[in-house]
Write an enzyme that holds these catalytic residues in place. Structure first.
Site: not given
Length: 108
Positions: A94-96, A98
């Site tokens: 997951l993105d930083r 998210t």
């Protein structure tokens, strides 16, 4: 192994009835935390073998990356100490910033 597998509801009932012990102490709370490979579990006095793999589910907060990194805040920093293993890996990324559910596993 499948001979030790029981449905979740049945396992919870057996724990509440006092049929399960951890390191010789009866446990009646299904949410009792056990350290795999360190503590021994028995049901009705019979040892229950530890599973080969561990799994951990976490709700990832914003601001953490999904890789091991010495300088940036990492989701691995949030895994409870007693669950940390060198082979524990996040399944997916997951993105930083998210948030969401993140599964960790030791089964590659």
């Amino acid at each position: 192994s499948s001979e030790h597998s029981v449905p979740l509801k049945q396992a919870q009932q057996r724990i509440r009835r006092g049929e399960v012990s951890v390191d010789g102490t009866v446990v009646t709370e299904p949410r009792h935390q056990v350290v795999p490979g360190v503590e021994s579990i028995a049901c009705d006095g019979s040892p229950v073998p530890a599973g080969e793999h561990s799994f951990c589910l976490m709700h990832k907060p914003p601001g953490y990356i999904c890789q091991r990194h010495p300088r940036d805040p990492s989701v691995y920093d949030l895994v409870p100490e007693h669950l940390r293993r060198p082979d524990l890996a996040a399944c997916g990324r997951l993105d930083r910033d998210t948030t969401g559910m993140l599964l960790f596993a030791t089964d590659g």
